[in-house]
Motif scaffolding. Structure first.
Motif, PDB file in Angstrom:
ATOM      1  N   THR A   1       0.830  -1.203   0.000  1.00 40.56           N
ATOM      2  CA  THR A   1       0.000   0.000   0.000  1.00 40.56           C
ATOM      3  C   THR A   1       0.867   1.257   0.000  1.00 40.56           C
ATOM      4  O   THR A   1       0.602   2.208  -0.754  1.00 40.56           O
ATOM      5  CB  THR A   1      -0.910  -0.002   1.255  1.00 40.56           C
ATOM      6  OG1 THR A   1      -1.639  -1.227   1.273  1.00 40.56           O
ATOM      7  CG2 THR A   1      -1.851   1.175   1.269  1.00 40.56           C
TER       8      THR A   1
ATOM      9  N   ASN B   1      -6.196 -10.964  -5.689  1.00 38.79           N
ATOM     10  CA  ASN B   1      -6.363 -11.560  -4.359  1.00 38.79           C
ATOM     11  C   ASN B   1      -7.774 -12.082  -4.139  1.00 38.79           C
ATOM     12  O   ASN B   1      -8.037 -12.697  -3.113  1.00 38.79           O
ATOM     13  CB  ASN B   1      -6.007 -10.537  -3.266  1.00 38.79           C
ATOM     14  CG  ASN B   1      -7.031  -9.425  -3.180  1.00 38.79           C
ATOM     15  OD1 ASN B   1      -7.569  -8.993  -4.192  1.00 38.79           O
ATOM     16  ND2 ASN B   1      -7.317  -8.959  -1.972  1.00 38.79           N
TER      17      ASN B   1
ATOM     18  N   ASP C   1       1.187  -4.408  -9.272  1.00 40.98           N
ATOM     19  CA  ASP C   1       0.996  -4.773  -7.866  1.00 40.98           C
ATOM     20  C   ASP C   1       1.241  -6.277  -7.737  1.00 40.98           C
ATOM     21  O   ASP C   1       0.403  -7.089  -8.122  1.00 40.98           O
ATOM     22  CB  ASP C   1      -0.444  -4.392  -7.469  1.00 40.98           C
ATOM     23  CG  ASP C   1      -0.850  -4.928  -6.106  1.00 40.98           C
ATOM     24  OD1 ASP C   1      -0.095  -5.719  -5.515  1.00 40.98           O
ATOM     25  OD2 ASP C   1      -1.946  -4.561  -5.641  1.00 40.98           O
TER      26      ASP C   1
ATOM     27  N   GLN D   1       0.407 -10.476  -4.497  1.00 39.71           N
ATOM     28  CA  GLN D   1       0.008 -11.893  -4.499  1.00 39.71           C
ATOM     29  C   GLN D   1       0.817 -12.703  -5.516  1.00 39.71           C
ATOM     30  O   GLN D   1       0.458 -13.837  -5.810  1.00 39.71           O
ATOM     31  CB  GLN D   1      -1.493 -12.026  -4.813  1.00 39.71           C
ATOM     32  CG  GLN D   1      -2.419 -11.340  -3.850  1.00 39.71           C
ATOM     33  CD  GLN D   1      -2.403 -11.951  -2.440  1.00 39.71           C
ATOM     34  OE1 GLN D   1      -1.836 -13.017  -2.203  1.00 39.71           O
ATOM     35  NE2 GLN D   1      -3.002 -11.253  -1.495  1.00 39.71           N
TER      36      GLN D   1
ATOM     37  N   SER E   1       4.770  -7.102  -0.542  1.00 38.82           N
ATOM     38  CA  SER E   1       4.850  -6.990   0.919  1.00 38.82           C
ATOM     39  C   SER E   1       5.615  -8.164   1.524  1.00 38.82           C
ATOM     40  O   SER E   1       5.401  -9.312   1.117  1.00 38.82           O
ATOM     41  CB  SER E   1       3.445  -7.000   1.535  1.00 38.82           C
ATOM     42  OG  SER E   1       2.705  -5.875   1.130  1.00 38.82           O
TER      43      SER E   1
ATOM     44  N   HIS F   1       5.216  -9.501   4.506  1.00 40.85           N
ATOM     45  CA  HIS F   1       4.418 -10.394   5.362  1.00 40.85           C
ATOM     46  C   HIS F   1       3.588 -11.410   4.598  1.00 40.85           C
ATOM     47  O   HIS F   1       2.974 -12.283   5.199  1.00 40.85           O
ATOM     48  CB  HIS F   1       3.491  -9.559   6.267  1.00 40.85           C
ATOM     49  CG  HIS F   1       2.392  -8.866   5.534  1.00 40.85           C
ATOM     50  ND1 HIS F   1       1.139  -9.384   5.453  1.00 40.85           N
ATOM     51  CD2 HIS F   1       2.363  -7.705   4.832  1.00 40.85           C
ATOM     52  CE1 HIS F   1       0.375  -8.559   4.741  1.00 40.85           C
ATOM     53  NE2 HIS F   1       1.101  -7.531   4.355  1.00 40.85           N
TER      54      HIS F   1
ATOM     55  N   ARG G   1     -12.749 -17.046   1.034  1.00 40.33           N
ATOM     56  CA  ARG G   1     -11.523 -17.290   0.274  1.00 40.33           C
ATOM     57  C   ARG G   1     -10.578 -18.195   1.049  1.00 40.33           C
ATOM     58  O   ARG G   1     -10.259 -17.925   2.202  1.00 40.33           O
ATOM     59  CB  ARG G   1     -10.817 -15.958   0.003  1.00 40.33           C
ATOM     60  CG  ARG G   1      -9.545 -16.122  -0.821  1.00 40.33           C
ATOM     61  CD  ARG G   1      -8.774 -14.820  -0.922  1.00 40.33           C
ATOM     62  NE  ARG G   1      -8.238 -14.417   0.361  1.00 40.33           N
ATOM     63  CZ  ARG G   1      -7.717 -13.224   0.628  1.00 40.33           C
ATOM     64  NH1 ARG G   1      -7.674 -12.315  -0.301  1.00 40.33           N
ATOM     65  NH2 ARG G   1      -7.235 -12.938   1.834  1.00 40.33           N
TER      66      ARG G   1
HETATM   67  N1  7TS Z   1      -2.454  -5.632  -3.367  1.00 41.37           N
HETATM   68  C1  7TS Z   1      -2.963  -6.869  -3.322  1.00 41.37           C
HETATM   69  C2  7TS Z   1      -3.207  -7.621  -4.594  1.00 41.37           C
HETATM   70  C3  7TS Z   1      -3.245  -7.451  -2.078  1.00 41.37           C
HETATM   71  O1  7TS Z   1      -3.760  -8.684  -2.044  1.00 41.37           O
HETATM   72  C4  7TS Z   1      -2.996  -6.714  -0.907  1.00 41.37           C
HETATM   73  C5  7TS Z   1      -3.354  -7.252   0.452  1.00 41.37           C
HETATM   74  C6  7TS Z   1      -2.445  -5.441  -1.018  1.00 41.37           C
HETATM   75  C7  7TS Z   1      -2.192  -4.923  -2.266  1.00 41.37           C
HETATM   76  C8  7TS Z   1      -2.100  -4.636   0.164  1.00 41.37           C
HETATM   77  O2  7TS Z   1      -1.044  -5.230   0.865  1.00 41.37           O
HETATM   78  P1  7TS Z   1      -0.551  -4.595   2.226  1.00 41.37           P
HETATM   79  O3  7TS Z   1       0.571  -5.465   2.664  1.00 41.37           O
HETATM   80  O4  7TS Z   1      -0.156  -3.211   1.935  1.00 41.37           O
HETATM   81  O5  7TS Z   1      -1.732  -4.671   3.155  1.00 41.37           O
HETATM   82  N2  7TS Z   1      -4.396  -8.158   0.443  1.00 41.37           N
HETATM   83  C9  7TS Z   1      -5.016  -8.664   1.540  1.00 41.37           C
HETATM   84  C10 7TS Z   1      -5.985  -9.649   1.429  1.00 41.37           C
HETATM   85  O6  7TS Z   1      -6.330 -10.158   0.389  1.00 41.37           O
HETATM   86  N3  7TS Z   1      -6.441  -9.934   2.671  1.00 41.37           N
HETATM   87  O7  7TS Z   1      -5.805  -9.159   3.553  1.00 41.37           O
HETATM   88  C11 7TS Z   1      -4.915  -8.367   2.862  1.00 41.37           C
END
Ligand code: 7TS
Length: 414
Positions: free
Chosen positions: A101, A181, A206, A209, A229, A231, A387
């Motif tokens: 993000t 996602n 992005d 995933q 990310s 995590h 999911r």
């Molecule tokens: N883009 C995609 C495709 C994602 O799945 C997520 C998080 C983000 C961006 C944002 O990632 P973050 O690390 O900045 O939060 N997706 C999810 C989900 O599917 N369930 O919880 C977080």
């Protein structure tokens, strides 16, 4: 895919690295199928971070004492390791952020706010996560640019013909998710990037995933920017990555200001440090960078091709088992190379939240909700979906537990 195909990945051995998987709730062993939200952290990553705190915890780039030097070297080497992992040309192209993000916001603010204006278009897809969708929507509003969305097909693929219509000489940025996602769709990102470049636009991918689950080479994709990310890839929370082509990053204004990102400051003006430090102001996530480095080592120790194969196999098995139910609707493409390691679905007449709650009674952890893709859910005609998402430690027996829980939910609500 047969069990034999999965044999190369020693899942039982891998599970030993994740003690959290031994947890039980009311006598039921945890079945963790919420890996698209966050993955668990293997012992070598926890160990690397503990070792940092126990032996060389210190601030970076500031001290000339031993500990600071060790911490600085570890922090810088983490950039090198990540660069190598995704095929970037060096640490200059790897900016550590808080998460995907923040990487989206970094480019939207640094590039978008300065470069976009009335008449410019930002092209997104209907399957964008809010991290990208909301960010570009807001930056477009502030700059007078327009946002367009590339449609998805009936079976949840990206409509590439529509992408060719949407992306024109007015397009300044194409921002697309690599793996959805919600639908699990693996998008043809290099094709999209090529279309963007043909019209003189930039492309942001992005990869939140994608990087955790498959080999990714940013150079081969030719993305201008690419985010993910820590995590979601066996690493810690609090760290993400924004890859950018060096020549583009060189021309960008910083998005956050402060210490650590400057070259020279006077009362009147400031100049910026070299890449990537220019975009990493303040004390950075040092322990997390050490952890991310260890996570990359861990995943490469397994082999990203095998990670991908394992997840595709588990997702295909889950898809096939769930497809046996007449009253289960599954979203996204059929099993195969165009589906990543997750399955989004709904059980007719049972709200996804109720389903997740019944699953939880069986210690099966799944996600229910809009998964930060509200407009996509509107398009699918549902408010929420369930999911199940998989990682290197998941087994087919765990998918069987998921299916039993779906049966249970149906009996309860029928
Ligand atoms: N883009 C995609 C495709 C994602 O799945 C997520 C998080 C983000 C961006 C944002 O990632 P973050 O690390 O900045 O939060 N997706 C999810 C989900 O599917 N369930 O919880 C977080």
């Amino acid at each position: 895919m047969s069990q034999q195909d999965l044999e190369p990945l020693d899942v039982e051995g891998i599970r030993e690295d994740f003690p959290i998987l031994d947890r039980s709730f009311d006598g039921e062993r945890l079945v963790y199928l919420d890996n698209a939200a966050t993955t668990h952290t293997p012992e070598p990553v926890v160990e690397a971070m503990s070792d940092y705190y126990r032996r060389y915890n210190s601030n970076v780039h500031r001290g000339i004492h031993h500990l600071s030097q060790e911490a600085s070297i570890a922090y810088e080497e983490a950039h090198d390791r990540v660069a190598e992992f995704v095929g970037a040309d060096g640490r200059e192209e790897i900016i550590f952020t808080k998460n995907t993000t923040e990487a989206e916001n970094l480019i939207a603010y640094s590039w978008g706010l300065n470069e976009l204006g009335p008449g410019d278009e930002v092209v997104l897809t209907e399957m964008e996560h809010h991290a990208s969708l909301v960010t570009w929507q807001q930056i477009a509003r502030r700059t007078g640019a327009d946002v367009k969305y590339v449609r998805i097909t009936e079976d949840g693929r990206l409509d590439v013909d529509h992408a060719r219509e949407c992306i024109t000489d007015d397009t300044a940025m194409v921002s697309a998710v690599h793996v959805s996602n919600t639908l699990g769709t693996v998008n043809p990102v290099s094709e999209l990037v090529d279309i963007a470049h043909d019209h003189g636009a930039l492309a942001f991918i992005d990869g939140a995933q994608a990087v955790p689950n498959r080999p990714v080479d940013v150079n081969a994709i030719d993305a201008d920017f690419y985010a993910f990310s820590g995590h979601k890839m066996a690493g810690p929370t609090g760290i993400g990555v924004c890859y950018g082509k060096r020549e583009l990053l060189e021309g960008l204004a910083p998005y956050l200001y402060g210490g650590g990102m400057i070259r020279k400051v006077t009362f009147e003006e400031s100049t910026w440090a070299e890449l990537p430090w220019r975009f990493e102001p303040g004390t950075p996530p040092i322990a997390e960078a050490v952890g991310l480095h260890a996570a990359v080592d861990y995943l490469e120790g397994i082999g990203m091709e095998r990670v991908r194969e394992h997840e595709e196999g588990i997702a295909a098995y889950a898809y096939e088992r769930l497809a046996e139910f007449d009253d289960v609707e599954i979203y996204g493409p059929e099993p195969g190379p165009e589906r990543g390691g997750l399955v989004g679905f709904n059980l007719e007449s049972v709200h996804a939240h109720d389903l997740a709650s019944i699953m939880n009674d069986h210690a099966v952890a799944i996600r229910a909700g809009d998964h930060c893709t509200q407009p996509l859910h509107d398009k699918l005609g549902v408010a929420a979906s369930a999911r199940a998402s998989f990682y290197v430690y998941n087994t087919r027996e765990e998918v069987d537990k998921l299916v039993e829980a779906v049966e249970d939910a149906r009996d309860l609500f029928a």
